[in-house]
Write a protein that holds these residues in place. Structure first.
Motif, PDB file in Angstrom:
ATOM      1  N   GLY A 171     -37.975  15.724 -16.143  1.00 52.72           N
ATOM      2  CA  GLY A 171     -37.371  16.762 -15.367  1.00 52.72           C
ATOM      3  C   GLY A 171     -38.124  18.306 -15.521  1.00 52.72           C
ATOM      4  N   TYR A 172     -39.176  18.254 -16.444  1.00 55.20           N
ATOM      5  CA  TYR A 172     -39.820  19.421 -16.731  1.00 55.20           C
ATOM      6  C   TYR A 172     -40.614  19.868 -15.493  1.00 55.20           C
ATOM      7  N   TYR A 173     -41.154  18.600 -14.602  1.00 57.59           N
ATOM      8  CA  TYR A 173     -41.769  18.691 -13.374  1.00 57.59           C
ATOM      9  C   TYR A 173     -40.954  19.082 -12.128  1.00 57.59           C
ATOM     10  N   HIS A 174     -41.223  19.757 -11.357  1.00 59.68           N
ATOM     11  CA  HIS A 174     -40.684  20.095 -10.148  1.00 59.68           C
ATOM     12  C   HIS A 174     -40.702  19.112  -9.133  1.00 59.68           C
ATOM     13  N   PRO A 175     -39.343  18.615  -8.726  1.00 55.76           N
ATOM     14  CA  PRO A 175     -39.149  17.480  -7.779  1.00 55.76           C
ATOM     15  C   PRO A 175     -40.164  17.569  -6.671  1.00 55.76           C
TER      16      PRO A 175
ATOM     17  N   ASP B 145     -50.800  17.411 -18.207  1.00 50.22           N
ATOM     18  CA  ASP B 145     -51.586  18.748 -17.935  1.00 50.22           C
ATOM     19  C   ASP B 145     -50.742  19.630 -16.785  1.00 50.22           C
ATOM     20  N   SER B 146     -50.157  19.019 -16.178  1.00 52.12           N
ATOM     21  CA  SER B 146     -49.566  19.647 -14.621  1.00 52.12           C
ATOM     22  C   SER B 146     -48.588  20.821 -15.175  1.00 52.12           C
ATOM     23  N   PRO B 147     -48.371  21.876 -14.178  1.00 46.88           N
ATOM     24  CA  PRO B 147     -47.625  22.978 -14.650  1.00 46.88           C
ATOM     25  C   PRO B 147     -46.111  22.187 -14.285  1.00 46.88           C
ATOM     26  N   GLY B 148     -45.111  23.273 -14.915  1.00 41.03           N
ATOM     27  CA  GLY B 148     -43.673  22.824 -14.580  1.00 41.03           C
ATOM     28  C   GLY B 148     -42.795  23.627 -15.578  1.00 41.03           C
ATOM     29  N   GLY B 149     -41.629  23.367 -15.638  1.00 37.48           N
ATOM     30  CA  GLY B 149     -40.872  23.890 -16.628  1.00 37.48           C
ATOM     31  C   GLY B 149     -40.198  25.155 -16.489  1.00 37.48           C
ATOM     32  N   ASP B 150     -40.334  25.882 -14.996  1.00 40.47           N
ATOM     33  CA  ASP B 150     -39.794  27.157 -14.878  1.00 40.47           C
ATOM     34  C   ASP B 150     -39.251  27.202 -13.648  1.00 40.47           C
ATOM     35  N   PHE B 151     -38.464  26.227 -13.056  1.00 41.70           N
ATOM     36  CA  PHE B 151     -38.149  26.205 -11.713  1.00 41.70           C
ATOM     37  C   PHE B 151     -36.364  26.134 -11.597  1.00 41.70           C
TER      38      PHE B 151
ATOM     39  N   ARG C   9     -36.317  24.730 -17.473  1.00 42.10           N
ATOM     40  CA  ARG C   9     -36.802  25.713 -18.554  1.00 42.10           C
ATOM     41  C   ARG C   9     -36.029  25.417 -19.841  1.00 42.10           C
ATOM     42  N   LEU C  10     -34.983  24.634 -20.047  1.00 45.74           N
ATOM     43  CA  LEU C  10     -34.438  24.127 -21.205  1.00 45.74           C
ATOM     44  C   LEU C  10     -35.402  23.284 -21.909  1.00 45.74           C
ATOM     45  N   VAL C  11     -36.184  22.347 -21.041  1.00 42.01           N
ATOM     46  CA  VAL C  11     -37.083  21.356 -21.360  1.00 42.01           C
ATOM     47  C   VAL C  11     -38.265  22.375 -22.190  1.00 42.01           C
TER      48      VAL C  11
ATOM     49  N   GLY D 178     -39.320   9.449 -18.606  1.00 43.65           N
ATOM     50  CA  GLY D 178     -38.363   9.507 -17.485  1.00 43.65           C
ATOM     51  C   GLY D 178     -37.164   8.745 -17.715  1.00 43.65           C
ATOM     52  N   VAL D 179     -36.536   8.005 -16.765  1.00 48.46           N
ATOM     53  CA  VAL D 179     -35.221   7.438 -16.823  1.00 48.46           C
ATOM     54  C   VAL D 179     -35.350   6.467 -17.755  1.00 48.46           C
ATOM     55  N   VAL D 180     -34.604   6.496 -18.946  1.00 44.52           N
ATOM     56  CA  VAL D 180     -34.977   5.211 -19.837  1.00 44.52           C
ATOM     57  C   VAL D 180     -34.084   4.218 -19.384  1.00 44.52           C
ATOM     58  N   LEU D 181     -34.617   2.906 -19.435  1.00 46.23           N
ATOM     59  CA  LEU D 181     -33.882   1.802 -19.107  1.00 46.23           C
ATOM     60  C   LEU D 181     -33.756   0.714 -20.352  1.00 46.23           C
TER      61      LEU D 181
END
Length: 193
Positions: A8-12, A21-27, A32-34, A56-59
């Motif tokens: 969930g760090y990555y933007h949907p 290496d992709s940006p995320g974590g601020d939307f 932001r919690l991650v 990801g979703v842990v199965l």
């Protein structure tokens, strides 16, 4: 030091593919919690080696996402969430544990690792619903409307389920980790057997 966090760090996005290496974590609040958890796990100039696994979703059997989904599918009432087109980043619990052990045992590894199956970027929620139903020998005909997902899971968790991300385990594969369950059908057959 090891920490397991969320993809969930990555933007949907229905199309963007995210590596470590992709940006995320601020939307939103969750991303932001991650980011805050990762900052705490990866302390600069710390003598401890920092390892973060974005899962990801842990199965797995007996809990987690499957325990919340399996009964409607067992009754033949399961189906995709919302449109079913959204990406569904997933990982078998044995592979998540395997990645953590691999990273801790390989003294040269540190940093971020995506804990998702290599076939995860090609998996949509609709594909997941069909594969789960198939593993149970049931149909997957009834889509769950987006409003019902929001009512059951709340607005923040519903975003992850209704929008999703295509997450690629690039660094995880480059580190030499070999997945036990790289494909969804094998993972689900192991879990629901």
């Amino acid at each position: 030091m090891s920490s397991t966090l969320s993809a969930g760090y990555y933007h949907p996005s229905p199309t963007a593919e995210y590596t470590e290496d992709s940006p995320g974590g601020d939307f939103d609040f969750f991303s932001r919690l991650v980011s805050s958890w990762e900052a705490a796990a990866l302390i600069p100039q710390s003598p401890a080696r920092g390892i973060v696994v974005r899962s990801g979703v842990v199965l797995g059997q007996g809990g987690g996402a499957i325990s919340q989904m399996i009964w409607p599918f067992r009754l033949g009432l399961g189906g995709p969430l919302g449109s079913g087109l959204q990406p569904f980043p997933w990982i078998h619990i044995r592979d998540l544990a395997g990645i953590i052990c691999h990273a801790l045992e390989s003294e040269c590894l540190q940093g971020i690792f995506n804990g998702v199956s290599p076939s995860s970027p090609a998996t949509s929620n609709g594909t997941f619903a069909q594969e789960l139903a198939s593993a149970l020998g049931r149909p997957a005909l009834l889509p769950v409307p987006a409003w019902a997902v929001r009512a059951v899971f709340g607005a923040e968790r519903a975003i992850m389920l209704l929008e999703g991300q295509k997450v690629v385990p690039k660094r995880t594969l480059e580190s030499g980790y070999r997945f036990i369950f790289p494909d969804l059908s094998g993972a689900l057959k192991d879990i629901v057997a």
